[in-house]
Design a protein around this motif. Structure first.
Motif, PDB file in Angstrom:
ATOM      1  N   GLN A 148      83.142  83.435  77.422  1.00  0.00           N
ATOM      2  CA  GLN A 148      84.471  83.735  77.253  1.00  0.00           C
ATOM      3  C   GLN A 148      84.792  83.634  78.779  1.00  0.00           C
ATOM      4  O   GLN A 148      84.268  84.345  79.856  1.00  0.00           O
ATOM      5  CB  GLN A 148      84.816  85.120  76.707  1.00  0.00           C
ATOM      6  CG  GLN A 148      86.248  85.432  77.125  1.00  0.00           C
ATOM      7  CD  GLN A 148      86.610  87.193  76.665  1.00  0.00           C
ATOM      8  OE1 GLN A 148      85.479  87.915  76.449  1.00  0.00           O
ATOM      9  NE2 GLN A 148      87.857  87.458  76.552  1.00  0.00           N
ATOM     10  N   LEU A 153      79.158  85.708  76.413  1.00  0.00           N
ATOM     11  CA  LEU A 153      79.630  86.582  75.761  1.00  0.00           C
ATOM     12  C   LEU A 153      78.538  87.557  74.765  1.00  0.00           C
ATOM     13  O   LEU A 153      77.758  86.877  74.245  1.00  0.00           O
ATOM     14  CB  LEU A 153      80.573  85.916  74.653  1.00  0.00           C
ATOM     15  CG  LEU A 153      81.341  86.780  73.761  1.00  0.00           C
ATOM     16  CD1 LEU A 153      82.533  87.595  74.487  1.00  0.00           C
ATOM     17  CD2 LEU A 153      82.247  85.966  72.779  1.00  0.00           C
ATOM     18  N   TYR A 180      87.528  80.294  75.686  1.00  0.00           N
ATOM     19  CA  TYR A 180      86.403  80.299  75.008  1.00  0.00           C
ATOM     20  C   TYR A 180      85.695  78.860  74.844  1.00  0.00           C
ATOM     21  O   TYR A 180      86.676  77.988  74.650  1.00  0.00           O
ATOM     22  CB  TYR A 180      86.402  80.932  73.657  1.00  0.00           C
ATOM     23  CG  TYR A 180      86.783  82.416  73.533  1.00  0.00           C
ATOM     24  CD1 TYR A 180      85.747  83.330  73.533  1.00  0.00           C
ATOM     25  CD2 TYR A 180      87.905  82.993  73.636  1.00  0.00           C
ATOM     26  CE1 TYR A 180      85.768  84.706  73.334  1.00  0.00           C
ATOM     27  CE2 TYR A 180      88.240  84.478  73.585  1.00  0.00           C
ATOM     28  CZ  TYR A 180      87.169  85.079  73.277  1.00  0.00           C
ATOM     29  OH  TYR A 180      87.245  86.485  73.169  1.00  0.00           O
TER      30      TYR A 180
END
Length: 1338
Positions: A148, A153, A180
Motif C-alpha cells: 500500500q 502491507l 495498492y
C-alpha cells in the motif's frame, strides 16, 4: 500352517523412516527430497525420477546426501526445458534380502511470474468491504504479497489475502485509502502489478441496495488443507454477513476451525470429510437480505485399513498378501516385488480388488512385496516379506515309495479328477497323505494340492485353463516325510466355448431431450473377435426392454421421451454367442419446453379492475421437465395487437389487476421450464364489472333462510341479500342447542347451502345466518329446528343412478356407464360415495347376481360368457345411505368360436343298407354362438394327417347325417367339428365304427335291385365302364332289346330337343342369374339330395345327367388319396336308386329331406388345401372338375357363359359334361349316381328344326387345348367307384342357387363336348345305326 521340521528363518525388519513429500519450488532454488530407511544391514539408497533410476555419480547439480536424501541445487525450469519437475521415488536395497520403494513425491516448479488480472480503481463506503484483484497462476499464489503506497502491507483478520492472490479489506476505514499493487517474489527480480487507487467514500444519504461484490464458488480440497469461501457484500446500511452449512446456522465465534475473515469470508482450517456440504453466505442490512451458496467437496489421500503381513511358505504352495485401502476418489492398487511392478499373470493374480495371490511358489519368489495405493491427491505404500522355507531333512525311518497308476478319471474344461493306488511300500495306505504337484507343460512353476484326509487316493484339481496341457505327479507322505514322486502324467483339459466378458466403462449421457449416447470399451476377456454389441435400454419403471445392434463402441439412441429416466446395458457377441451383460447405467434425458398447454383455464371477474385465473398443469407426460412457472398473456378483445405478459410462479392461480372497468379481456397461459415456454392455451375471455360494489357498510340481511333437520345434521340453505350493490365476502352460520352462539362457521360468498354435521338427535337447535364483508357482519336471520329421533328412518334415500348403458367390447367384456343426478352438472365425485354394479344372465334361470364396486361413473365387467344376454343395474351408496337399484340395461356379449367339441358322437349302420351309416351327435356344451354348421371328418386311418381325412359338411344345426357308399367290413374313424359365425371349434375325439360284412351278394359287382314295374333289364357291352358281365340271355332276345332301346332313345331325344329349343331363350336369363347366385367355392363335399325318378328308367338320363351348375371357382381344390373301395362298389344298379332319385327330386323342389345323403364324389379322400367358410346355403349337389387358376387364362375365368343347349336330349352323358383340365388332361365329370346303360349314350344327330347353332358360345373351359394323350373313355361314374384306376380329380363344390332356380336349371341343363369326343361319339352312333338296320332287316 505348520512348519515343524523346517529350517525356520526370521523376518528381517526393513522399512522407511522418512519418505519424500510433495514440494513446490521456484526456479533457481535448492530442493531436498527427504528419504531415510532402516535395516540391520545398512541399505543402499537410489532414486527414480518418473520411473527411471537417476545416475547421480556424474551429476553436478543433484547429489545423494549421507542419510539417503536427494539434494537438487539450483532448480532449472524454463518454457521448453523442465528437467527437474516430475515424480521422485526413493529405492532402498539390501543384498540377498531385497528392495523396497518409497511413496512417489511430486516436485512442482512455479511458472514464470504472470498476472491474469490486476488491481483496478475502486471505491467503497466506509464500513463496507473492498476487494482488489490480483489473479496469478495457482503455483505462484503463495509467492504473492501486497503493498500500500509502495510499502509492504501487513495482513490480519481484517485485511486478508485470498488463496488466488486477491486482497480483501473488511470494515474499510479512511486509513485504507491509497494506492495498492501486488508483487510476485518467486526468486529473481520481483514482478509488480499495475497500481490502483482505493477510495473510501462517506456514508450515503440514501439507503443503497445490497449487492455481492464477490460470491463464494465451489471448492474441492484435500483433508488437512485450508478452505476459503470469499463473500463480499456492498450496500448501505452496512450489511452483516453470516453463514449456514446444509441449512443450519454455522457458529464461527470461538470456533477452532471456522473463522470469519475480512468482513464475511469463511475460513475453514484443516478440512476433514465431515466438512463436506453446501455453504450459504447470507448478507443482511435490515432493509433486505441476499444470499449465495457454494459446495465444498473433500478428497482423501489413500490410507491403509489393512497392511500386508509377512508370510512363511514352502515351494509349490499358493499364498495371498492382503491389502485394504480407503480414500476419495477410490484408490487404485498396484503391487511391487523388490522394487519392480508385479505384472498380473496366471501365477500372480489380483484378487478381491486389492489382494495379491501368488500360485505355485518357487524359490525366486522370496523377497519384499509392497502394496502401493494411489489416487488423484496422493499415494502410499505398505510392504511385507515372503520367506520360502526349505523342507526339513527326513527323520530316520522308511519313506513311502511312489504312488501307483495315477490316472485322470474325469477331465473337464477347468477341472481334472486324479486317482491313484497306494504305494507298494504301504498297500493299506491308511496313514498316508498325498501332495499332488502340477504345472502347465513347459512352465517350471509347480503348484501343489494336498488330499484332505489320510488314506484318500483321489483329488479334484480346480481352476485350470481350458484346452491346456498340464503335467501331474503325486507324492505320498508319512510321519517320516515325503516319499518318491510318481511318474509325470500329461493331461489336456477340454476346450471351452469362450464368450465375451462384460464391456468395461459403460457410460451414458443425455445429448438432447430425446437422445442418449452410450459409450463402452472392448471387453477385457473378449475370447475371440467381438462381432457386434447389443445395446439394451428401458424406460425406468417399465418392464419391456428394447435393443439395438451396434458395431462400434458407442451409440446414440434417439426418439426417447423427454426428461425421462432410462437404464442401459451392453452385451458383447462373438462367434459363440452373447457374453456377460454390463451393469445397468441410468440417465435422464434432458428437459425441454413443455409439449402441451395447461388445462382447464377458468376466469372469474373479481371486481371492475381484476380477474382471477385458475388452471391445471399440462397433462402428465407432457411437462418435459420441472415446471418453473406459468406465463400469462392477456389483451383487450377490442385491441388484439396490444398484448401484456405476466410471469407467475408454480401456483395454479393468478389475480390480474389494474384492468379497465366494463371491458372484455382475452387470456391465455403457457407453462415454462428452464428451457423455455411451451404451447399456450386457446384464448379465453372474461369481462370486468361495470362498477365496483359498495363496501363502505355491512351487507344487508339475507333474503331467506331454510332449514331441513335430519337425525344428526341440519341442512341450511339461503338466498343472498336483496341489495346486490353491497359487497358480500361470505356468510357466518351460528348454531347451538337453545342458543346460536355455541358454534360459528364461515363459508364463501358463492355458497348457498351448508350441512351442519355431528348434531345430537331429538335436540332443539337455534340457527343464525349473517352476511359479512370487510366492514363487518350484517343483520342476522334466525331459524330453529329439532333434529329427528334415531328411530325415524331417513326420509331421503339417495337417488338411483340414471342412464345406465351397456357397451359391448368383446366376447367377455361389457362396459357399464351411468350418470348420477345427485352430483353437480360436471358429474365430478368429491365425496366418499361409491357405486355397486350387479349383473346376471337368465340362463339358467336360477343364476345368482354378481356384484362389484366402483368409485367412478363406469365399470368394466369382465369374465362374461360369449354370446350371452346379461342384465345390469347400478346403485349408489354414501355413508349409511343407499339408493334403490337403477333401471336395468341389457347387453349380449359377442360370439366366440366354439371352445368345446360336439358331444355324444355315435355312429350306427342304416337298417337294410350296410354301406350307409348314420352319424348322430349333440351340440357342443360351449357353443359360444349360434351353430351354423358342422364338419364330419372320417378316415380309415386314425393316424392320418387331418388334411387327408374325408370331409362331410352339415349345414345348419342338424344333429344327424347319413354317409353312403362306404366300404364293407372296414373300420372307419369319425370326428366332428362345430362352426359358428366366428369360426371352427375343436374336433371331437375319434369314434371308431366298422361297417358290416357283405350279405346277400349277387356276384362280383352286382347286388339285389329293386325292380320297378317299368324296369328294363340292363345291358352290358364293351363300353360299360363297370365291366359288368353279360347276362346269359338268348342272343335274339338281346337283339330285340337293343333295337327297342335304340328306337325309344331316338324318339325321346327328338321330343326333348324340340321342347328345350322353345324354352332356351326364356331361360337364358335365369341361367345367368343362377350363375351369379353361386357364392364362391368350397372345399367341402356337397350334400346330395336324391331325386325321385320317372317311371321309365331310360328317362333317368334326361334328369340325372344334366349339369347342375358351372362352378365359378377359378381355383379348385385337388383331391388326393382316395379311400380304397372293394369289388362290391362296382355295380350296375343300386337297389336304393329309386328312393335316392326320389329324394333328390324332392330336395330340388325345396322339400328338405331329413336323411342327408352324400354321393361318392366328394368322398374321394378330399385333401383340404385351404379352409373356406361355409355358405349359408346348402352346398351344390354337383362335383365338377375345373382348371386351377394358374393354368386357366384370365380371359376364360368368368364363372359362367351363356350357352345355347346344342341338344339337351342327346340321350347319353347328359349330366356329365366333359371338360378338360389343361394341367392334368383329365376327363371331368359331374359325379352323380348313374345308370350303367348310360355307357351306350351318344350325342344324337340334331333333329330337324331344333335350334342348334354350332357357332353359339360355348363354355370357356372347352377352349383349352385338347390333350395329346388318349382321352379316357370313361364318361360317368356310377354310385360305386369306377371299375378302373383313375387319377385324382379336382373337385369343386359350389353353393346351391335358389330352389326355383335349381329346378329351372335341371330342366335347362346342357351337355357340352369337346370336338374330338363329338367326332368319336358320332362315329359310334353311326355304327349303332348300322347294327340296328341289320337287325331290323333280319
Amino acid at each position: 500352517m505348520s512348519f515343524i521340521g523346517s529350517v525356520v528363518r526370521t523376518f528381517t525388519p526393513f522399512y522407511f523412516l522418512v519418505e519424500p513429500m510433495d514440494i513446490l519450488s521456484v526456479r533457481g532454488a535448492s530442493v531436498i527430497m527427504n528419504c531415510s530407511s532402516y535395516c540391520e544391514t545398512p541399505p543402499k539408497i537410489e532414486w527414480k525420477k518418473d520411473g527411471t533410476l537417476l545416475n547421480l555419480v556424474s551429476d553436478d547439480r543433484r547429489q545423494l546426501l549421507p542419510d539417503g536424501s536427494l539434494l537438487i541445487n539450483s532448480v532449472v525450469h524454463s518454457k521448453h526445458n523442465k528437467p527437474d519437475e516430475g515424480y521422485y521415488q526413493c529405492v532402498a536395497t539390501v543384498e540377498s534380502l531385497g528392495s523396497i520403494v518409497s511413496r512417489t513425491a511430486k516436485l512442482t516448479v512455479a511458472g514464470l511470474p504472470r498476472f491474469t488480472s490486476q488491481p483496478e480503481l475502486s471505491s467503497v463506503y466506509k464500513g463496507n468491504s473492498a476487494i482488489l484483484n490480483c489473479e496469478v497462476n495457482v503455483d505462484l499464489a503463495p509467492f504473492v504479497r501486497w503493498e500500500q503506497d509502495r510499502q509492504p502491507l501487513s495482513l490480519d483478520d481484517r485485511v486478508f489475502k485470498l488463496p488466488s492472490g486477491a486482497l480483501l479489506i473488511g470494515n474499510a476505514t479512511d486509513t485504507d485509502g491509497g494506492f495498492y499493487r501486488c508483487v510476485i517474489e518467486s526468486g529473481g527480480t520481483p514482478k509488480y502489478s499495475e497500481e490502483a487507487e482505493l477510495k473510501i467514500l462517506p456514508d450515503p444519504e440514501e439507503p443503497q441496495s445490497l449487492v455481492f461484490v464477490r460470491q463464494p464458488s465451489s471448492l474441492t480440497k484435500v483433508t488437512g488443507q485450508n478452505a476459503v469461501f470469499p463473500c463480499v457484500a456492498g450496500g448501505f446500511p452496512t450489511p452483516y454477513v453470516r453463514w449456514t452449512k446444509n441449512g443450519e446456522e454455522l457458529i464461527t465465534e470461538d470456533s477452532e476451525r471456522f473463522a470469519l475473515r475480512a468482513g464475511g469470508s469463511l475460513l475453514i482450517s484443516d478440512v476433514t470429510e465431515e466438512d463436506v456440504g453446501t455453504y450459504t453466505c447470507i448478507a443482511d442490512n435490515e432493509n433486505e437480505t441476499i444470499e449465495a451458496q457454494a459446495e465444498l467437496a473433500v478428497q482423501v489421500p489413500p490410507e491403509f485399513l489393512k497392511r500386508p503381513a509377512n508370510i512363511y511358505a514352502h515351494e509349490s504352495m499358493d499364498i495371498v498378501f492382503e491389502c485394504e485401502v480407503t480414500g476419495k476418489p477410490t484408490p487404485t492398487v498396484k503391487w511391487v516385488k523388490n522394487g519392480d511392478v508385479v505384472i498380473p499373470s496366471d501365477y500372480f493374480k489380483i484378487v478381491k480388488e486389492h489382494n495379491l495371490q501368488v500360485l505355485g511358489l518357487v524359490k525366486s519368489d522370496e523377497g519384499f512385496y509392497q502394496c502401493i495405493a494411489e489416487n488423484d491427491v496422493g499415494n502410499a505404500q505398505a510392504g511385507a516379506q515372503l520367506i520360502i522355507l526349505d523342507l526339513a531333512p527326513a527323520t530316520t525311518g522308511p519313506l513311502p515309495t511312489a504312488p501307483r497308476d495315477v490316472v485322470a478319471t474325469l477331465v473337464s474344461t477347468r477341472f481334472i479328477r486324479l486317482t491313484w493306488r497306494t504305494p507298494v511300500s504301504d498297500p493299506q495306505g491308511d496313514n498316508l497323505t498325498y501332495s499332488i504337484f502340477y504345472t502347465k507343460e513347459g512352465i517350471n512353476r509347480e503348484r501343489v494340492e494336498n488330499t484332505s484326509r489320510p488314506g484318500e487316493t483321489q483329488v479334484m484339481i480346480q481352476n485350470l485353463m481350458p484346452e491346456t496341457v498340464y503335467v501331474f505327479r503325486v507324492v505320498a507322505q508319512n510321519k517320516h516325510g515325503h516319499g518318491e514322486s510318481s511318474a509325470p502324467l500329461k493331461v489336456a483339459t477340454q476346450p471351452e466355448v469362450q464368450l465375451p466378458g462384460p464391456a468395461p466403462n459403460i457410460r451414458a449421457y443425455a445429448g438432447s431431450p430425446t437422445s442418449v449416447t452410450v459409450t463402452w470399451e472392448t471387453p477385457l476377456s473378449g475370447n475371440g473377435e467381438i462381432q457386434n454389441y447389443k445395446l439394451y435400454y428401458m424406460e425406468k419403471g417399465q418392464d419391456s426392454e428394447q435393443d439395438v445392434d451396434v458395431a462400434g463402441l458407442s451409440y446414440t439412441i434417439t426418439g426417447l421421451k423427454k426428461y425421462t429416466e432410462y437404464s442401459f446395458r451392453v452385451v458383447a457377441y462373438n462367434k459363440h454367442g452373447p457374453g456377460v451383460s454390463t451393469q445397468d447405467v441410468v440417465v435422464r434425458t434432458l428437459s425441454d419446453v413443455p409439449s402441451a398447454a395447461p388445462q382447464n383455464l377458468t376466469l372469474e371477474a373479481r371486481n371492475s379492475k381484476s380477474i382471477m385465473l385458475h388452471w391445471q398443469p399440462p397433462p402428465a407426460g407432457t411437462h418435459s421437465g420441472q415446471i418453473t412457472g406459468y406465463k400469462i398473456r392477456y389483451r383487450k378483445v377490442s385491441r388484439k395487437s396490444d398484448v401484456t405478459e405476466s410471469v407467475g410462479g408454480t401456483q395454479l392461480f393468478q389475480l390480474i389487476e389494474g384492468l379497465e372497468r366494463g371491458t372484455e379481456y382475452n387470456f391465455r397461459i403457457a407453462a415454462m421450464t428452464v428451457n423455455g415456454t411451451g404451447p399456450a392455451t386457446d384464448w379465453v375471455s372474461a369481462e370486468t364489472f361495470e362498477s365496483d360494489l359498495d363496501e363502505s357498510r355491512v351487507p344487508e340481511v339475507p333474503s331467506s333462510l331454510h332449514v331441513r333437520p335430519l337425525v344428526t345434521s341440519i341442512v341450511v340453505s339461503w338466498t343472498p341479500p336483496e341489495n346486490q350493490n353491497i359487497v358480500v365476502r361470505g356468510y357466518a352460520i351460528g348454531y347451538g342447542i337453545g342458543s346460536p352462539h355455541a358454534q360459528t362457521i364461515k363459508v364463501d360468498y358463492k355458497q348457498r347451502y351448508y350441512t351442519i354435521e355431528n348434531l345430537d338427535p331429538s335436540s332443539h337447535y337455534v340457527i343464525t345466518l349473517k352476511a359479512f364483508n370487510n366492514v363487518g357482519e350484517g343483520i342476522p336471520l334466525y331459524e330453529s329446528a329439532v333434529t329427528r329421533p334415531h328411530s325415524v328412518p331417513d326420509p331421503s334415500p339417495m337417488m338411483p343412478p340414471v342412464g345406465v348403458q351397456a357397451s359391448i367390447l368383446s366376447h367377455d367384456t361389457i362396459r357399464i356407464t351411468w350418470a348420477d343426478n345427485s352430483l353437480p352438472k360436471n358429474q365430478k365425485i368429491t365425496d366418499a360415495r361409491y357405486y355397486t354394479v350387479r349383473w346376471k344372465t337368465n340362463i339358467p334361470a336360477n343364476t345368482k347376481y354378481k356384484t362389484a364396486n366402483a368409485t367412478t361413473l363406469s365399470y368394466l365387467v369382465t369374465g362374461l360368457k360369449p354370446n350371452t344376454l346379461y342384465e345390469f343395474s347400478v346403485m349408489v351408496t354414501k355413508g349409511r345411505r343407499s339408493s334403490t337399484w337403477s333401471m336395468t340395461a341389457h347387453g349380449t356379449t359377442f360370439e366366440l368360436v366354439p371352445t368345446s367339441p360336439p358331444k355324444d358322437v355315435t355312429v350306427v349302420s342304416k337298417e337294410g343298407k350296410p354301406r350307409t351309416i348314420i352319424v348322430n351327435w349333440q351340440p357342443p356344451s360351449e357353443a359360444n354362438g349360434k351353430i351354423t354348421g358342422y364338419i364330419i371328418y372320417y378316415s380309415t386311418d386314425v393316424n392320418a394327417e387331418i388334411h387327408d381325412w374325408v370331409i362331410e359338411p352339415v349345414v345348419g344345426n342338424r344333429l344327424t347325417h347319413q354317409i353312403q357308399e362306404l366300404t364293407l367290413d372296414t373300420p372307419y374313424y369319425f370326428k366332428i367339428q362345430a362352426r359358428n359365425s366366428k369360426g371352427m371349434g375343436p374336433m371331437s375325439e375319434a369314434v371308431q365304427f366298422r361297417t358290416p360284412k357283405a350279405s346277400g351278394s349277387a356276384g362280383k359287382g352286382s347286388r339285389p335291385v329293386d325292380v320297378g314295374p317299368d324296369y328294363k333289364p340292363p345291358l352290358s357291352g364293351s363300353n360299360s365302364p363297370h365291366g359288368s358281365p353279360t347276362s346269359p340271355l338268348d342272343s335274339n332276345m338281346l337283339l330285340v332289346i337293343i333295337v327297342s332301346v335304340g328306337v325309344i332313345t331316338i324318339v325321346i331325344v327328338v321330343i326333348v330337343a324340340v321342347f328345350c329349343t322353345r324354352r332356351t331363350t326364356s331361360h337364358q336369363k335365369k341361367k345367368r342369374a343362377a350363375c351369379k347366385s353361386v357364392n364362391g367355392s368350397h372345399k367341402y363335399k356337397g350334400n346330395s339330395k336324391d331325386v325321385k325318378p320317372p317311371d321309365l328308367w331310360i328317362h333317368h338320363e334326361r334328369l340325372e345327367l344334366k349339369p347342375i351348375d358351372k362352378s365359378p371357382d377359378p381355383n379348385p381344390i385337388m383331391t388326393d388319396t382316395p379311400i380304397p373301395r372293394n369289388s362290391q362298389d362296382i355295380t350296375p344298379v343300386d337297389n336304393s336308386m329309386d328312393s335316392n332319385i326320389h329324394q333328390r327330386r324332392n330336395s330340388y323342389r325345396g322339400h328338405e329331406s331329413e336323411d342327408s345323403m352324400s354321393t361318392l364324389a366328394g368322398r374321394r379322400g378330399m385333401r383340404p388345401k385351404m379352409m373356406m367358410p361355409f355358405d349359408s346355403q346348402p352346398p351344390q349337389q354337383s362335383v365338377r372338375n375345373t382348371p386351377s387358376s394358374d393354368t386357366m387364362p384370365a380371359s376364360s375365368s368368368q364363372p359362367c357363359a351363356d350357352h345355347q343347349d346344342p341338344d339337351s336330349s342327346s340321350g347319353a352323358y347328359l349330366g356329365s359334361a366333359q371338360e378338360e383340365d389343361a394341367a392334368q388332361s383329365l376327363p371331368t365329370a359331374h359325379v352323380r349316381p348313374s345308370h350303367p346303360l348310360k355307357s351306350f349314350a351318344v350325342p344324337a344327330v340334331p333333329a330337324a328344326g331344333s335350334a342348334y347353332d354350332p357357332t353359339l358360345p360355348s363354355t370357356p373351359l372347352l377352349t383349352q387345348q385338347a390333350p395329346s394323350h388318349p382321352v379316357h373313355s370313361v364318361k360317368t361314374a356310377s354310385i360305386g367307384t369306377l371299375g378302373r384306376t383313375r387319377p385324382p380329380m379336382p373337385v369343386v363344390v359350389p353353393s346351391a342357387p335358389d330352389v326355383q332356380e335349381t329346378t329351372r336349371m335341371l330342366e335347362d341343363s346342357e351337355s357340352s363336348y369337346e370336338p374330338d369326343e363329338l367326332t368319336k361319339e358320332m362315329a359310334h352312333l353311326e355304327g349303332l345305326m348300322k347294327d340296328l338296320n341289320a337287325i331290323t332287316t333280319a
